[in-house]
Design a protein around this motif. Structure first.
Motif, PDB file in Angstrom:
ATOM      1  N   ARG A   1       0.841  -1.190   0.000  1.00 48.85           N
ATOM      2  CA  ARG A   1       0.000   0.000   0.000  1.00 48.85           C
ATOM      3  C   ARG A   1       0.881   1.247   0.000  1.00 48.85           C
ATOM      4  N   PRO A   2       0.286   2.411  -0.338  1.00 45.84           N
ATOM      5  CA  PRO A   2       1.076   3.647  -0.318  1.00 45.84           C
ATOM      6  C   PRO A   2       1.764   3.904   1.015  1.00 45.84           C
ATOM      7  N   TRP A   3       1.104   3.547   2.140  1.00 43.58           N
ATOM      8  CA  TRP A   3       1.741   3.792   3.441  1.00 43.58           C
ATOM      9  C   TRP A   3       2.871   2.818   3.738  1.00 43.58           C
ATOM     10  N   ASN A   4       2.995   1.743   2.942  1.00 45.45           N
ATOM     11  CA  ASN A   4       4.198   0.913   2.962  1.00 45.45           C
ATOM     12  C   ASN A   4       5.247   1.474   2.006  1.00 45.45           C
ATOM     13  N   ALA A   5       4.777   1.834   0.804  1.00 46.33           N
ATOM     14  CA  ALA A   5       5.687   2.189  -0.285  1.00 46.33           C
ATOM     15  C   ALA A   5       6.386   3.522  -0.060  1.00 46.33           C
ATOM     16  N   ILE A   6       5.684   4.526   0.435  1.00 47.86           N
ATOM     17  CA  ILE A   6       6.257   5.879   0.519  1.00 47.86           C
ATOM     18  C   ILE A   6       7.318   5.987   1.621  1.00 47.86           C
ATOM     19  N   PRO A   7       7.077   5.492   2.833  1.00 49.24           N
ATOM     20  CA  PRO A   7       8.160   5.530   3.824  1.00 49.24           C
ATOM     21  C   PRO A   7       9.369   4.668   3.428  1.00 49.24           C
ATOM     22  N   ARG A   8       9.132   3.628   2.617  1.00 45.46           N
ATOM     23  CA  ARG A   8      10.216   2.713   2.240  1.00 45.46           C
ATOM     24  C   ARG A   8      10.675   2.931   0.790  1.00 45.46           C
ATOM     25  N   ALA A   9      10.421   4.122   0.256  1.00 47.38           N
ATOM     26  CA  ALA A   9      10.775   4.396  -1.140  1.00 47.38           C
ATOM     27  C   ALA A   9      12.271   4.241  -1.393  1.00 47.38           C
ATOM     28  N   GLY A  10      13.091   4.341  -0.369  1.00 45.81           N
ATOM     29  CA  GLY A  10      14.517   4.143  -0.555  1.00 45.81           C
ATOM     30  C   GLY A  10      14.887   2.711  -0.900  1.00 45.81           C
ATOM     31  N   GLU A  11      13.932   1.779  -0.749  1.00 49.90           N
ATOM     32  CA  GLU A  11      14.187   0.367  -1.038  1.00 49.90           C
ATOM     33  C   GLU A  11      13.658  -0.068  -2.401  1.00 49.90           C
ATOM     34  N   ASP A  12      12.988   0.842  -3.138  1.00 52.52           N
ATOM     35  CA  ASP A  12      12.323   0.400  -4.365  1.00 52.52           C
ATOM     36  C   ASP A  12      13.218   0.444  -5.599  1.00 52.52           C
ATOM     37  N   GLY A  13      14.458   0.945  -5.463  1.00 52.46           N
ATOM     38  CA  GLY A  13      15.371   0.983  -6.602  1.00 52.46           C
ATOM     39  C   GLY A  13      14.964   1.967  -7.671  1.00 52.46           C
ATOM     40  N   ASN A  14      14.143   2.940  -7.320  1.00 54.99           N
ATOM     41  CA  ASN A  14      13.622   3.901  -8.298  1.00 54.99           C
ATOM     42  C   ASN A  14      14.078   5.300  -7.921  1.00 54.99           C
ATOM     43  N   GLY A  15      14.884   5.922  -8.774  1.00 60.87           N
ATOM     44  CA  GLY A  15      15.383   7.259  -8.488  1.00 60.87           C
ATOM     45  C   GLY A  15      14.326   8.343  -8.541  1.00 60.87           C
ATOM     46  N   GLY A  16      13.146   8.000  -9.045  1.00 57.83           N
ATOM     47  CA  GLY A  16      12.083   8.986  -9.159  1.00 57.83           C
ATOM     48  C   GLY A  16      11.193   9.092  -7.936  1.00 57.83           C
ATOM     49  N   THR A  17      11.426   8.256  -6.932  1.00 56.47           N
ATOM     50  CA  THR A  17      10.619   8.310  -5.700  1.00 56.47           C
ATOM     51  C   THR A  17      11.483   8.792  -4.542  1.00 56.47           C
ATOM     52  N   THR A  18      10.834   9.383  -3.539  1.00 55.85           N
ATOM     53  CA  THR A  18      11.546   9.916  -2.374  1.00 55.85           C
ATOM     54  C   THR A  18      10.903   9.389  -1.100  1.00 55.85           C
ATOM     55  N   ALA A  19      11.698   8.770  -0.255  1.00 52.85           N
ATOM     56  CA  ALA A  19      11.172   8.227   0.991  1.00 52.85           C
ATOM     57  C   ALA A  19      10.716   9.349   1.916  1.00 52.85           C
ATOM     58  N   GLU A  20       9.584   9.108   2.587  1.00 53.93           N
ATOM     59  CA  GLU A  20       9.068  10.062   3.564  1.00 53.93           C
ATOM     60  C   GLU A  20       8.638   9.291   4.809  1.00 53.93           C
ATOM     61  N   PRO A  21       9.534   9.161   5.783  1.00 55.06           N
ATOM     62  CA  PRO A  21       9.170   8.441   7.008  1.00 55.06           C
ATOM     63  C   PRO A  21       7.949   9.068   7.676  1.00 55.06           C
ATOM     64  N   GLY A  22       7.060   8.217   8.155  1.00 55.92           N
ATOM     65  CA  GLY A  22       5.881   8.704   8.855  1.00 55.92           C
ATOM     66  C   GLY A  22       4.726   9.110   7.969  1.00 55.92           C
ATOM     67  N   TRP A  23       4.883   8.979   6.649  1.00 58.59           N
ATOM     68  CA  TRP A  23       3.775   9.345   5.764  1.00 58.59           C
ATOM     69  C   TRP A  23       2.554   8.499   6.104  1.00 58.59           C
ATOM     70  N   ALA A  24       1.393   9.132   6.203  1.00 64.34           N
ATOM     71  CA  ALA A  24       0.154   8.423   6.528  1.00 64.34           C
ATOM     72  C   ALA A  24      -0.939   8.807   5.549  1.00 64.34           C
ATOM     73  N   ALA A  25      -1.803   7.853   5.239  1.00 62.75           N
ATOM     74  CA  ALA A  25      -2.894   8.067   4.288  1.00 62.75           C
ATOM     75  C   ALA A  25      -4.128   8.622   4.992  1.00 62.75           C
ATOM     76  N   LEU A  26      -4.977   9.289   4.210  1.00 56.77           N
ATOM     77  CA  LEU A  26      -6.247   9.775   4.741  1.00 56.77           C
ATOM     78  C   LEU A  26      -7.110   8.614   5.221  1.00 56.77           C
ATOM     79  N   ILE A  27      -7.156   7.523   4.435  1.00 53.29           N
ATOM     80  CA  ILE A  27      -7.964   6.339   4.744  1.00 53.29           C
ATOM     81  C   ILE A  27      -7.093   5.103   4.534  1.00 53.29           C
ATOM     82  N   THR A  28      -7.278   4.090   5.361  1.00 53.91           N
ATOM     83  CA  THR A  28      -6.485   2.866   5.239  1.00 53.91           C
ATOM     84  C   THR A  28      -7.396   1.654   5.055  1.00 53.91           C
ATOM     85  N   ALA A  29      -6.789   0.523   4.690  1.00 61.28           N
ATOM     86  CA  ALA A  29      -7.507  -0.743   4.522  1.00 61.28           C
ATOM     87  C   ALA A  29      -6.569  -1.889   4.906  1.00 61.28           C
ATOM     88  N   PRO A  30      -7.115  -3.009   5.426  1.00 60.16           N
ATOM     89  CA  PRO A  30      -6.271  -4.061   6.001  1.00 60.16           C
ATOM     90  C   PRO A  30      -5.955  -5.233   5.074  1.00 60.16           C
TER      91      PRO A  30
END
Length: 448
Positions: free
Chosen positions: A320-349
């Protein structure tokens, strides 16, 4: 006598005599029944099944399966009476040409719903079970009480009983409430659950849905969605950056209208789209047979869309985005930027790809569009039951075409921070594919 027990006795006693249904009937052809009973029991079913606790079968994908079971039985009950217009789903038996369609509809829906509510495993506390069953008893007594107590009523009861029994027998050991499909994988690109305030993982209440035997399609993989975008692709980076800006809980670039739409769409599709179907059935004066067919096609298509979608979710296990965005440093993509603590407006399990809401909405809208076209004169209303809306935010909205809500939903799941664009588009395509297959292979006109 208990209503549920008495109806079983009556049906068992009468089922052998149904072949004599013409006895005492006039030579006049039967008058086609209107859709009043079909519409009423569809609403009873939607409201009853919505009240089941999530882990016990009330979560949206499982709720959709239960609605499909109910509407499939109602369709067979109606189709078994009078001139044969459509091919049955399961029930091959025929009943008296003047048997009461109203009694058949009420009995089929009542018996299926009573079974689903009474046998739901209590994975979560279910204090309202007795109340739901009592409500069904009362609804059924009212429905039967409004029908003249004659041979045609008894034939209708027998038809409804046979349809319910055929459906319930067919769905025994179909995989409902089976094991979870999730396999934990800590690598980049894989989903990991959020934690509640007690530090416990928040998990899917019905992770077994993707393992259920489909109703109409050949397998849960027949219409598998395209896989998630590659983590190192520029397309993936663009989608991550869009959600990172728009979908965040605080500091978002969303407009107030976009925030409202994101919250408005947070409800079970089965509720909203059955409401739309009831409106259009009534407005277009559909008869009982056509109404039952429409509701069976859309709800069983929705059920298979849910099965396919949940099978895909756990096969891809995409983060999910709340997994992907804080861990963007692990995705091997220079076009993304990690943001620790990023949280979504709505979540799902549960995993991200494809979008469950879009899978179901895609199937429902496809079926309704087949019947009524895309543009609806006078529009149609949809009512949100989202718990996120506050006083003053409208729950009822009017759309002029089916394309409008589908288009908005794709964006709304991004504004909510729930999904990437690719998952939304693939979800709607999955639902469309399932619905088109269902319409081409089931509920066909006689002779087609």
């Amino acid at each position: 006598m208990n209503t549920r027990r008495s109806i079983a006795i009556i049906a068992a006693a009468l089922i052998a005599s149904v072949s004599l249904g013409a006895a005492g009937a006039s030579a006049a052809p039967p008058t086609p029944a209107d859709a009043t009973a079909v519409v009423h029991w569809n609403e009873v079913a939607a409201n009853t099944l919505a009240a089941v606790p999530g882990p016990d079968g009330g979560a949206p994908p499982a709720y959709q399966l239960n609605m499909g079971v109910t509407q499939g039985a109602v369709y067979d009950a109606v189709t078994a009476i009078g001139p044969k217009k459509y091919q049955p789903y399961l029930l091959k038996q025929r009943f008296g040409a003047k048997a009461s369609v109203e009694a058949a509809v009420a009995t089929a829906a009542y018996e299926v719903l009573t079974n689903l509510v009474s046998t739901a495993p209590e994975i979560a506390p279910f204090p309202g079970r007795a109340g739901l069953l009592a409500g069904l008893d009362a609804q059924y007594a009212t429905s039967l009480g409004a029908i003249a107590d004659d041979a045609f009523k008894r034939q209708g009861v027998a038809a409804g009983h046979a349809a319910a029994d055929a459906m319930l027998q067919a769905r025994q050991d179909d995989g409902r409430f089976g094991p979870s499909q999730w396999v934990r994988d800590p690598r980049a690109g894989h989903w990991s659950p959020l934690l509640n305030t007690a530090g416990q993982e928040i998990l899917d209440p019905t992770p077994w849905v993707g393992g259920v035997e489909p109703f109409l399609v050949e397998s849960a993989t027949q219409f598998q969605s395209a896989p998630p975008l590659a983590l190192d692709s520029p397309e993936y980076a663009a989608e991550v950056n869009a959600v990172q800006a728009l979908g965040r809980a605080t500091g978002s670039t969303r407009t107030p209208d976009q925030t409202y739409a994101a919250k408005w769409w947070q409800w079970a599709p089965v509720l909203g789209w059955n409401e739309v179907a009831r409106q259009l059935i009534t407005r277009n004066d559909l008869g009982a047979g056509d109404a039952a067919r429409l509701l069976a096609l859309q709800n069983l298509s929705g059920a298979d869309a849910a099965i396919t979608c949940w099978n895909d979710k756990y096969a891809y296990d995409f983060w999910r985005p709340w997994n992907a965005i804080p861990r963007a440093g692990e995705d091997g993509n220079g076009g993304t930027t990690a943001e620790p603590g990023w949280a979504a407006l709505i979540t799902a399990p549960y995993p991200e790809h494809p979008s469950g809401h879009n899978c179901l909405d895609g199937a429902y809208a496809a079926v309704l569009r087949m019947h009524f076209g895309d543009v609806i004169a006078g529009g149609f209303q949809m009512t949100s039951t989202s718990a996120l809306l506050v006083a003053g935010e409208p729950r009822v909205r009017t759309f002029q075409t089916f394309s409008q809500p589908l288009s908005e939903l794709i964006d709304a799941r991004i504004w909510a921070g729930l999904h990437f664009h690719h998952a939304d588009v693939q979800g709607q395509l999955l639902g469309l594919n399932v619905a088109q297959y269902a319409a081409a292979h089931y509920f066909q006109s006689v002779g087609h």
